[in-house]
Design a protein around this motif. Sequence first.
Motif, PDB file in Angstrom:
ATOM      1  N   LYS A  83       0.841  -1.210   0.000  1.00 25.87           N
ATOM      2  CA  LYS A  83       0.000   0.000   0.000  1.00 25.87           C
ATOM      3  C   LYS A  83       0.873   1.257   0.000  1.00 25.87           C
ATOM      4  CE  LYS A  83      -4.376  -1.589   1.686  1.00 25.87           C
ATOM      5  NZ  LYS A  83      -5.224  -1.416   0.537  1.00 25.87           N
ATOM      6  N   LEU A  84       1.981   1.200   0.691  1.00 18.43           N
ATOM      7  CA  LEU A  84       2.930   2.317   0.709  1.00 18.43           C
ATOM      8  C   LEU A  84       3.493   2.548  -0.693  1.00 18.43           C
ATOM      9  CD1 LEU A  84       4.114   4.209   2.881  1.00 18.43           C
ATOM     10  CD2 LEU A  84       5.995   2.607   3.120  1.00 18.43           C
ATOM     11  N   ARG A  85       3.859   1.466  -1.347  1.00 23.50           N
ATOM     12  CA  ARG A  85       4.382   1.561  -2.714  1.00 23.50           C
ATOM     13  C   ARG A  85       3.342   2.167  -3.660  1.00 23.50           C
ATOM     14  NH1 ARG A  85       3.907  -0.481  -7.328  1.00 23.50           N
ATOM     15  NH2 ARG A  85       2.424  -2.070  -6.723  1.00 23.50           N
ATOM     16  N   GLN A  86       2.092   1.709  -3.523  1.00 21.02           N
ATOM     17  CA  GLN A  86       1.017   2.241  -4.368  1.00 21.02           C
ATOM     18  C   GLN A  86       0.795   3.725  -4.096  1.00 21.02           C
ATOM     19  OE1 GLN A  86      -2.280  -0.312  -3.455  1.00 21.02           O
ATOM     20  NE2 GLN A  86      -1.665  -1.888  -4.905  1.00 21.02           N
ATOM     21  N   ALA A  87       0.828   4.102  -2.828  1.00 21.17           N
ATOM     22  CA  ALA A  87       0.622   5.503  -2.463  1.00 21.17           C
ATOM     23  C   ALA A  87       1.751   6.376  -3.006  1.00 21.17           C
ATOM     24  CB  ALA A  87       0.510   5.649  -0.941  1.00 21.17           C
ATOM     25  N   ILE A  88       2.967   5.869  -2.989  1.00 20.41           N
ATOM     26  CA  ILE A  88       4.099   6.611  -3.550  1.00 20.41           C
ATOM     27  C   ILE A  88       3.899   6.801  -5.054  1.00 20.41           C
ATOM     28  CG2 ILE A  88       6.564   6.442  -4.106  1.00 20.41           C
ATOM     29  CD1 ILE A  88       6.940   5.149  -1.314  1.00 20.41           C
ATOM     30  N   ASN A  89       3.482   5.752  -5.721  1.00 17.10           N
ATOM     31  CA  ASN A  89       3.258   5.843  -7.166  1.00 17.10           C
ATOM     32  C   ASN A  89       2.103   6.787  -7.510  1.00 17.10           C
ATOM     33  OD1 ASN A  89       5.336   4.100  -7.770  1.00 17.10           O
ATOM     34  ND2 ASN A  89       4.033   2.303  -7.896  1.00 17.10           N
ATOM     35  N   ASP A  90       1.046   6.756  -6.694  1.00 13.42           N
ATOM     36  CA  ASP A  90      -0.122   7.616  -6.940  1.00 13.42           C
ATOM     37  C   ASP A  90       0.142   9.068  -6.549  1.00 13.42           C
ATOM     38  OD1 ASP A  90      -1.420   5.338  -7.783  1.00 13.42           O
ATOM     39  OD2 ASP A  90      -2.599   5.099  -5.948  1.00 13.42           O
ATOM     40  N   ARG A  91       1.077   9.252  -5.616  1.00  8.24           N
ATOM     41  CA  ARG A  91       1.434  10.582  -5.113  1.00  8.24           C
ATOM     42  C   ARG A  91       0.208  11.308  -4.537  1.00  8.24           C
ATOM     43  NH1 ARG A  91       6.695  10.984  -6.659  1.00  8.24           N
ATOM     44  NH2 ARG A  91       6.983  13.169  -6.177  1.00  8.24           N
ATOM     45  N   ASP A 115      11.189   6.923   2.231  1.00  8.10           N
ATOM     46  CA  ASP A 115      10.905   7.217   0.821  1.00  8.10           C
ATOM     47  C   ASP A 115       9.514   7.827   0.672  1.00  8.10           C
ATOM     48  OD1 ASP A 115      13.390   6.208   0.148  1.00  8.10           O
ATOM     49  OD2 ASP A 115      12.618   4.300  -0.633  1.00  8.10           O
ATOM     50  N   ALA A 116       8.570   7.280   1.396  1.00  6.26           N
ATOM     51  CA  ALA A 116       7.195   7.786   1.327  1.00  6.26           C
ATOM     52  C   ALA A 116       7.103   9.188   1.933  1.00  6.26           C
ATOM     53  CB  ALA A 116       6.252   6.836   2.062  1.00  6.26           C
ATOM     54  N   GLU A 122       7.057  16.443  -0.850  1.00  9.50           N
ATOM     55  CA  GLU A 122       6.956  17.073  -2.165  1.00  9.50           C
ATOM     56  C   GLU A 122       5.498  17.357  -2.544  1.00  9.50           C
ATOM     57  OE1 GLU A 122       8.717  14.390  -4.982  1.00  9.50           O
ATOM     58  OE2 GLU A 122      10.681  14.470  -4.018  1.00  9.50           O
ATOM     59  N   GLU A 123       4.618  16.455  -2.170  1.00  9.10           N
ATOM     60  CA  GLU A 123       3.226  16.530  -2.623  1.00  9.10           C
ATOM     61  C   GLU A 123       2.335  17.416  -1.764  1.00  9.10           C
ATOM     62  OE1 GLU A 123       2.104  15.407  -5.544  1.00  9.10           O
ATOM     63  OE2 GLU A 123       4.176  14.801  -5.909  1.00  9.10           O
ATOM     64  N   PRO A 125       2.788  20.506  -0.437  1.00  5.46           N
ATOM     65  CA  PRO A 125       2.663  21.889  -0.936  1.00  5.46           C
ATOM     66  C   PRO A 125       1.873  21.960  -2.240  1.00  5.46           C
ATOM     67  CG  PRO A 125       4.951  21.414  -0.350  1.00  5.46           C
ATOM     68  CD  PRO A 125       4.196  20.139  -0.264  1.00  5.46           C
ATOM     69  N   LYS A 126       2.041  20.980  -3.078  1.00  4.45           N
ATOM     70  CA  LYS A 126       1.291  20.947  -4.335  1.00  4.45           C
ATOM     71  C   LYS A 126      -0.207  20.819  -4.052  1.00  4.45           C
ATOM     72  CE  LYS A 126       4.976  18.594  -6.900  1.00  4.45           C
ATOM     73  NZ  LYS A 126       5.311  17.352  -7.620  1.00  4.45           N
ATOM     74  N   GLN A 127      -0.530  19.937  -3.091  1.00  2.00           N
ATOM     75  CA  GLN A 127      -1.932  19.734  -2.726  1.00  2.00           C
ATOM     76  C   GLN A 127      -2.527  21.022  -2.138  1.00  2.00           C
ATOM     77  OE1 GLN A 127      -3.884  17.143  -3.329  1.00  2.00           O
ATOM     78  NE2 GLN A 127      -5.631  18.093  -2.344  1.00  2.00           N
ATOM     79  N   GLN A 128      -1.775  21.694  -1.298  1.00  2.00           N
ATOM     80  CA  GLN A 128      -2.254  22.946  -0.717  1.00  2.00           C
ATOM     81  C   GLN A 128      -2.476  23.989  -1.799  1.00  2.00           C
ATOM     82  OE1 GLN A 128       0.822  23.744   2.143  1.00  2.00           O
ATOM     83  NE2 GLN A 128      -0.115  22.458   3.726  1.00  2.00           N
ATOM     84  N   ALA A 129      -1.581  24.066  -2.771  1.00  2.00           N
ATOM     85  CA  ALA A 129      -1.732  25.032  -3.869  1.00  2.00           C
ATOM     86  C   ALA A 129      -2.966  24.702  -4.696  1.00  2.00           C
ATOM     87  CB  ALA A 129      -0.486  25.027  -4.745  1.00  2.00           C
ATOM     88  N   ARG A 130      -3.207  23.431  -4.952  1.00  2.00           N
ATOM     89  CA  ARG A 130      -4.410  23.037  -5.715  1.00  2.00           C
ATOM     90  C   ARG A 130      -5.679  23.433  -4.964  1.00  2.00           C
ATOM     91  NH1 ARG A 130      -1.043  18.580  -7.252  1.00  2.00           N
ATOM     92  NH2 ARG A 130      -1.671  17.368  -5.448  1.00  2.00           N
ATOM     93  N   GLU A 131      -5.657  23.235  -3.642  1.00  2.00           N
ATOM     94  CA  GLU A 131      -6.834  23.594  -2.846  1.00  2.00           C
ATOM     95  C   GLU A 131      -7.070  25.099  -2.859  1.00  2.00           C
ATOM     96  OE1 GLU A 131      -6.053  21.857   0.986  1.00  2.00           O
ATOM     97  OE2 GLU A 131      -6.387  19.819   0.244  1.00  2.00           O
TER      98      GLU A 131
END
Length: 147
Positions: A83-91, A115-116, A122-123, A125-131
């Motif tokens: 699940k961790l690997r999938q979450a990393i890939n999905d970002r 790694d996660a 990284e993700e 700040p991007k999520q906050q900007a999208r919101e």
Amino acid sequence: MMHQEEEVGQVTVEATPEAEDEVVDERQRALAKLATLLESSPAAGELDATIKAAMAAGAEEADLTEAKAVLQELTARDKAREKLRQAINDRDVGRLQAAIAKAQDTKVPSKYIEDARKVLAEEEPKQQARELLSRAREVCDIEQLKV
């Protein structure tokens, strides 16, 4: 019409001491292999196969309690790592947070968790900007676009 009757005889097979010793030896070998495996860092599949072999050799449920508990832990850890690997890939921030928490609970090796966390860092700040963009778009307010 003629009736034919067959006499059904019973065959008695007596267990010889040698045969009993072989069964006991096989069970003891299987349990010894299981104990050795538990002392190492087994993979879930390897442990599962060894438990099944011990059961086939006549091991009793009480002999397998610890091994089955370890197998459950390993299986949960493997699922959490996947699940961790999938979450990393999905970002995906939400999935990353949940997967990291589950990975910590199931004692996934820290390398995978780190790694996660890097991807999460990284993700977020991007999520906050999208919101922020989404809210500004909803109310049509340019001032909300300014940080």
